[in-house]
Write a protein that holds these residues in place. Structure first.
Motif, PDB file in Angstrom:
ATOM      1  N   ALA A 123      -3.434  -8.359   2.927  1.00 29.51           N
ATOM      2  CA  ALA A 123      -4.338  -8.041   3.834  1.00 29.51           C
ATOM      3  C   ALA A 123      -4.709  -9.896   4.455  1.00 29.51           C
ATOM      4  CB  ALA A 123      -6.419  -8.116   3.459  1.00 29.51           C
ATOM      5  N   GLU A 124      -4.873 -10.590   3.554  1.00 31.83           N
ATOM      6  CA  GLU A 124      -4.490 -12.399   4.135  1.00 31.83           C
ATOM      7  C   GLU A 124      -3.450 -13.054   5.176  1.00 31.83           C
ATOM      8  OE1 GLU A 124      -5.732 -16.167   4.517  1.00 31.83           O
ATOM      9  OE2 GLU A 124      -6.961 -14.444   3.530  1.00 31.83           O
ATOM     10  N   ARG A 125      -1.915 -11.841   4.554  1.00 36.66           N
ATOM     11  CA  ARG A 125      -0.429 -11.724   6.016  1.00 36.66           C
ATOM     12  C   ARG A 125      -1.061 -10.856   7.095  1.00 36.66           C
ATOM     13  NH1 ARG A 125       2.821 -15.334   5.365  1.00 36.66           N
ATOM     14  NH2 ARG A 125       4.371 -14.657   5.288  1.00 36.66           N
ATOM     15  N   ALA A 126      -1.634 -10.590   7.620  1.00 32.68           N
ATOM     16  CA  ALA A 126      -2.595  -9.151   8.828  1.00 32.68           C
ATOM     17  C   ALA A 126      -2.491 -10.521   9.558  1.00 32.68           C
ATOM     18  CB  ALA A 126      -2.891  -8.576   8.329  1.00 32.68           C
ATOM     19  N   LYS A 127      -3.036 -11.414   8.991  1.00 34.72           N
ATOM     20  CA  LYS A 127      -4.460 -12.384  10.067  1.00 34.72           C
ATOM     21  C   LYS A 127      -3.479 -12.309  11.454  1.00 34.72           C
ATOM     22  CE  LYS A 127      -7.190 -15.253   6.890  1.00 34.72           C
ATOM     23  NZ  LYS A 127      -7.605 -16.395   6.659  1.00 34.72           N
ATOM     24  N   GLY A 128      -3.979 -12.233  12.809  1.00 35.05           N
ATOM     25  CA  GLY A 128      -3.725 -11.960  13.663  1.00 35.05           C
ATOM     26  C   GLY A 128      -2.854 -11.327  14.652  1.00 35.05           C
ATOM     27  N   LEU A 129      -2.426 -10.073  13.488  1.00 39.66           N
ATOM     28  CA  LEU A 129      -1.137  -9.895  14.234  1.00 39.66           C
ATOM     29  C   LEU A 129      -1.104  -8.363  14.915  1.00 39.66           C
ATOM     30  CD1 LEU A 129       0.534  -8.689  10.825  1.00 39.66           C
ATOM     31  CD2 LEU A 129       1.965  -9.783  12.275  1.00 39.66           C
ATOM     32  N   ARG A 130      -2.829  -7.849  15.230  1.00 43.17           N
ATOM     33  CA  ARG A 130      -3.221  -6.906  16.025  1.00 43.17           C
ATOM     34  C   ARG A 130      -3.715  -7.846  17.555  1.00 43.17           C
ATOM     35  NH1 ARG A 130      -5.585  -2.267  15.218  1.00 43.17           N
ATOM     36  NH2 ARG A 130      -5.022  -1.797  12.473  1.00 43.17           N
ATOM     37  N   GLU A 131      -3.738  -9.134  17.493  1.00 40.66           N
ATOM     38  CA  GLU A 131      -4.250  -9.601  18.621  1.00 40.66           C
ATOM     39  C   GLU A 131      -2.645 -10.360  19.013  1.00 40.66           C
ATOM     40  OE1 GLU A 131      -5.504 -10.451  16.294  1.00 40.66           O
ATOM     41  OE2 GLU A 131      -7.394 -10.636  16.613  1.00 40.66           O
ATOM     42  N   LEU A 132      -1.390 -10.109  18.386  1.00 43.65           N
ATOM     43  CA  LEU A 132      -0.046 -10.376  18.429  1.00 43.65           C
ATOM     44  C   LEU A 132       0.849  -8.959  19.376  1.00 43.65           C
ATOM     45  CD1 LEU A 132       1.408 -12.693  15.805  1.00 43.65           C
ATOM     46  CD2 LEU A 132       0.048 -13.472  18.393  1.00 43.65           C
ATOM     47  N   GLY A 133       0.107  -8.405  19.249  1.00 42.73           N
ATOM     48  CA  GLY A 133       0.712  -6.627  20.021  1.00 42.73           C
ATOM     49  C   GLY A 133       0.916  -5.707  18.790  1.00 42.73           C
ATOM     50  N   ALA A 134       0.362  -5.730  17.447  1.00 37.26           N
ATOM     51  CA  ALA A 134       0.371  -4.356  16.626  1.00 37.26           C
ATOM     52  C   ALA A 134      -0.384  -3.411  17.095  1.00 37.26           C
ATOM     53  CB  ALA A 134       0.113  -5.037  15.695  1.00 37.26           C
ATOM     54  N   ALA A 135      -0.148  -2.054  17.351  1.00 35.62           N
ATOM     55  CA  ALA A 135      -1.016  -1.326  17.144  1.00 35.62           C
ATOM     56  C   ALA A 135      -1.981  -0.806  16.447  1.00 35.62           C
ATOM     57  CB  ALA A 135      -0.164   0.479  17.584  1.00 35.62           C
ATOM     58  N   ALA A 136      -0.738  -1.134  14.614  1.00 34.22           N
ATOM     59  CA  ALA A 136      -1.273  -0.293  13.571  1.00 34.22           C
ATOM     60  C   ALA A 136      -1.229  -1.781  12.671  1.00 34.22           C
ATOM     61  CB  ALA A 136      -1.666   0.457  13.122  1.00 34.22           C
ATOM     62  N   VAL A 137      -1.834  -2.003  11.614  1.00 35.03           N
ATOM     63  CA  VAL A 137      -1.489  -3.374  10.155  1.00 35.03           C
ATOM     64  C   VAL A 137      -1.682  -2.723   8.968  1.00 35.03           C
ATOM     65  CG1 VAL A 137      -1.351  -5.010   9.882  1.00 35.03           C
ATOM     66  CG2 VAL A 137      -1.847  -4.965  12.117  1.00 35.03           C
ATOM     67  N   SER A 138      -1.539  -2.821   8.196  1.00 41.11           N
ATOM     68  CA  SER A 138      -1.460  -1.967   6.764  1.00 41.11           C
ATOM     69  C   SER A 138      -0.405  -2.472   5.755  1.00 41.11           C
ATOM     70  CB  SER A 138       0.009  -0.639   7.527  1.00 41.11           C
ATOM     71  OG  SER A 138       0.564   0.034   5.787  1.00 41.11           O
ATOM     72  N   THR A 139      -0.853  -2.291   4.655  1.00 41.89           N
ATOM     73  CA  THR A 139       0.151  -3.450   3.358  1.00 41.89           C
ATOM     74  C   THR A 139       0.290  -2.610   3.009  1.00 41.89           C
ATOM     75  OG1 THR A 139      -2.644  -2.352   2.421  1.00 41.89           O
ATOM     76  CG2 THR A 139      -2.190  -4.839   2.984  1.00 41.89           C
ATOM     77  N   TYR A 140       2.009  -0.838   4.354  1.00 40.17           N
ATOM     78  CA  TYR A 140       3.195  -0.974   3.158  1.00 40.17           C
ATOM     79  C   TYR A 140       1.753   0.307   2.565  1.00 40.17           C
ATOM     80  CZ  TYR A 140       4.844  -5.738   2.789  1.00 40.17           C
ATOM     81  OH  TYR A 140       5.584  -7.194   2.160  1.00 40.17           O
ATOM     82  N   ASP A 141       1.402   0.880   3.951  1.00 40.27           N
ATOM     83  CA  ASP A 141       0.721   2.760   3.682  1.00 40.27           C
ATOM     84  C   ASP A 141       2.048   3.510   4.170  1.00 40.27           C
ATOM     85  OD1 ASP A 141      -0.489   4.687   3.378  1.00 40.27           O
ATOM     86  OD2 ASP A 141      -2.517   3.642   3.259  1.00 40.27           O
ATOM     87  N   ALA A 142       2.450   4.480   3.561  1.00 44.36           N
ATOM     88  CA  ALA A 142       3.523   5.343   4.108  1.00 44.36           C
ATOM     89  C   ALA A 142       2.515   6.425   5.670  1.00 44.36           C
ATOM     90  CB  ALA A 142       4.244   5.754   3.457  1.00 44.36           C
ATOM     91  N   GLU A 143       1.913   6.643   5.095  1.00 40.23           N
ATOM     92  CA  GLU A 143       1.074   7.438   5.067  1.00 40.23           C
ATOM     93  C   GLU A 143       0.449   7.788   6.384  1.00 40.23           C
ATOM     94  OE1 GLU A 143      -1.502   9.422   2.622  1.00 40.23           O
ATOM     95  OE2 GLU A 143       0.106   9.917   1.119  1.00 40.23           O
ATOM     96  N   GLU A 144      -0.282   6.067   6.852  1.00 47.81           N
ATOM     97  CA  GLU A 144      -0.861   6.414   7.767  1.00 47.81           C
ATOM     98  C   GLU A 144       0.350   5.533   9.118  1.00 47.81           C
ATOM     99  OE1 GLU A 144      -3.451   2.553   7.227  1.00 47.81           O
ATOM    100  OE2 GLU A 144      -4.295   3.013   5.289  1.00 47.81           O
ATOM    101  N   THR A 145       1.461   5.328   8.479  1.00 47.69           N
ATOM    102  CA  THR A 145       2.314   5.065   9.666  1.00 47.69           C
ATOM    103  C   THR A 145       2.625   5.486  10.514  1.00 47.69           C
ATOM    104  OG1 THR A 145       2.587   3.366   8.282  1.00 47.69           O
ATOM    105  CG2 THR A 145       4.100   3.466   9.651  1.00 47.69           C
ATOM    106  N   GLY A 146       3.340   7.366  10.181  1.00 49.59           N
ATOM    107  CA  GLY A 146       4.042   8.648  10.452  1.00 49.59           C
ATOM    108  C   GLY A 146       5.204   8.119  11.350  1.00 49.59           C
ATOM    109  N   PRO A 147       5.817   9.054  11.835  1.00 48.50           N
ATOM    110  CA  PRO A 147       7.730   8.291  11.978  1.00 48.50           C
ATOM    111  C   PRO A 147       7.755   7.526  12.972  1.00 48.50           C
ATOM    112  CG  PRO A 147       7.134  10.473  12.716  1.00 48.50           C
ATOM    113  CD  PRO A 147       5.978   9.795  12.262  1.00 48.50           C
TER     114      PRO A 147
END
Lengths: 306, 306
Positions: A167-191
């Motif tokens: 979670a620490e590494r996720a800081k600011g990624l949404r602000e940079l344009g990521a629609a979703a941020v996940s700690t390697y969770d495949a189920e949340e990600t989809g194709p």
């Protein structure tokens, strides 16, 4: 002149030394370096080079002596770009084809943080083709190239999913344009249509399972130093899938680097791209920042001022 | 009309049955089938389809009724090509875009042995780019597609190294254009620019280690049904390397199939390409040949005459 060189004596493997001035080749400018950025690739090289070796690709500074062949920027031009491997130095030689001017209102620390990570992300994504309307999964998104790839893919019209190790590494990624941020969770990600990976190992394996038929997998690193392992149906379930390993210094000859780097620099100057400078330190006290980078505790770039 | 259909009753999973005649769509011709070729992909499908299912891609025969939309060959034309999945039959519907005329002097058994293996090899190699002066390593070279790939790569100016599972499988490969034939011996092979693999697993791993930076790896099968496993330096030691999984039915829409198949057919008719028909049996007695194919004991194609 002074430069950082490898050593076996000190704690982290670098010391300040007096070295001869570089002798630029005809197509190289001599740059008075004001700031450099550190990449994980250089940390790997530090361990392999003999003591006394110079290092460094990313530089920003002022042209002291233009190239003898007349190419590139004039004396006094503010530039950033790629030195020829000895950039952590008061003076550095750089191919003019790998330099670009820097606007006056962009500071040295931002300018020097752009070349390696920006061009790596840009050239990695170029192999994916048009991204408009595609889903792009970026693993290792918390690092320097990852943060560039998230921004450039989003700017290309993609829906970007950013995977980070914590979670620490996720800081600011949404602000940079990521629609979703996940700690390697495949189920949340989809194709996903495009996977940009630098982690390797089980993270790449898990991310790969989300890639659609005809999808593109672009790998530019292997931070876990793992064998490549993909599931049995890696190909059969994804006809047309492509996997490519992109290395910046292999890509450079195929691209108009001065122009591409100029695009990235202008985008930063315009506030549309954030080089994510996380740590700035004087080059006389580089060790703590380099240690943090080696341990992947830096969310972005380490910059050393000269 | 009669057709081979899947069954749970018989030993190998096929029986002769009376089935309704196919109803061609507007872009399909109705073909009176004279010979069909069997591919390992169909053997895999046999195990998965419900009882009573028809099968079959490769067909050769005479056009009984041309396509309603006016496309393709006229009635009476000798053709070969890809049926729409129900070719092991007295009559088959086939897209005219996937049929090509057959010269009078080419017999049915040779003609029907061309489409799947010839187009798979051709489209796999197309992804490698110009082969003149390149070294191409073909694994699983003893099989149907392998024998086509060896010939087509050699005809493209490549030095071809053929890897086979056993000396028995190597028969005839030098005559087809292989400069070297080996039972998976990396030391004998040396660096390769292009790897064409269908074996997977440890054979692919061993072959991959020979691929040069910027090399191309084209995979069209995974007969060992293995996970993909490549060494730690799979990318870093080979910047620019590309890996692609090619599946014929995913490729077809991107190519001028009638013209490409016509090229292959003419080359066979001219004696420049050998379709490697290894076994010919009447379709009323297909089982022994299919068993041998499943056990990879056939050095080339199994053809059934109708």
């Amino acid at each position: 002149m002074k430069a950082l060189v490898t050593t076996e004596d000190s704690g982290f493997g670098l010391r300040m030394a007096d070295v001869p001035e570089p002798e630029p080749r005809p197509g190289q400018a001599l740059v008075e370096v004001r700031a450099v950025a550190v990449n994980r690739g250089e940390l790997s090289m530090m361990a392999m080079l003999p003591p006394g070796s110079q290092l460094g690709w990313d530089i920003a500074g002022t042209v002291l002596r233009p190239a003898a062949d007349g190419s590139g920027p004039a004396a006094g031009t503010r530039v950033t770009g790629l030195a020829d491997g000895a950039g952590w130095s008061e003076l550095a030689a750089a191919d003019t084809a790998r330099l670009t001017p820097v606007p006056d209102d962009l500071d040295w620390t931002a300018a020097t943080a752009i070349p390696v990570v920006g061009l790596t992300a840009l050239y990695a994504l170029r192999h994916a083709g048009l991204l408009l309307g595609r889903t792009v999964l970026v693993t290792g998104a918390g690092g320097g190239v990852g943060r560039m790839a998230v921004q450039l893919a989003a700017a290309s019209g993609a829906r970007v999913v950013a995977w980070v190790g914590s979670a620490e590494r996720a800081k600011g990624l949404r602000e940079l344009g990521a629609a979703a941020v996940s700690t390697y969770d495949a189920e949340e990600t989809g194709p996903v249509d495009v996977l940009v990976d630098s982690v390797g190992g089980q993270v790449l394996n898990r991310a790969y399972r989300l890639v659609v038929p005809g999808g593109k997998v672009i790998v530019y690193g292997n931070t876990t130093r793992s064998e490549l392992n993909l599931p049995v149906d890696w190909g059969h379930a994804r006809p047309g899938v492509q996997l490519r390993y992109v290395h910046l210094f292999h890509e450079l000859p195929a691209h108009p680097v001065t122009r591409d780097l100029g695009f990235l620099v202008q985008r930063v100057a315009d506030g549309l791209l954030d080089p994510q400078v996380a740590t700035v330190a004087p080059w006389t006290d580089a060790e703590p920042a380099l240690r943090a980078l080696a341990q992947r505790q830096v969310n972005g770039k380490v910059v050393l001022t000269i």
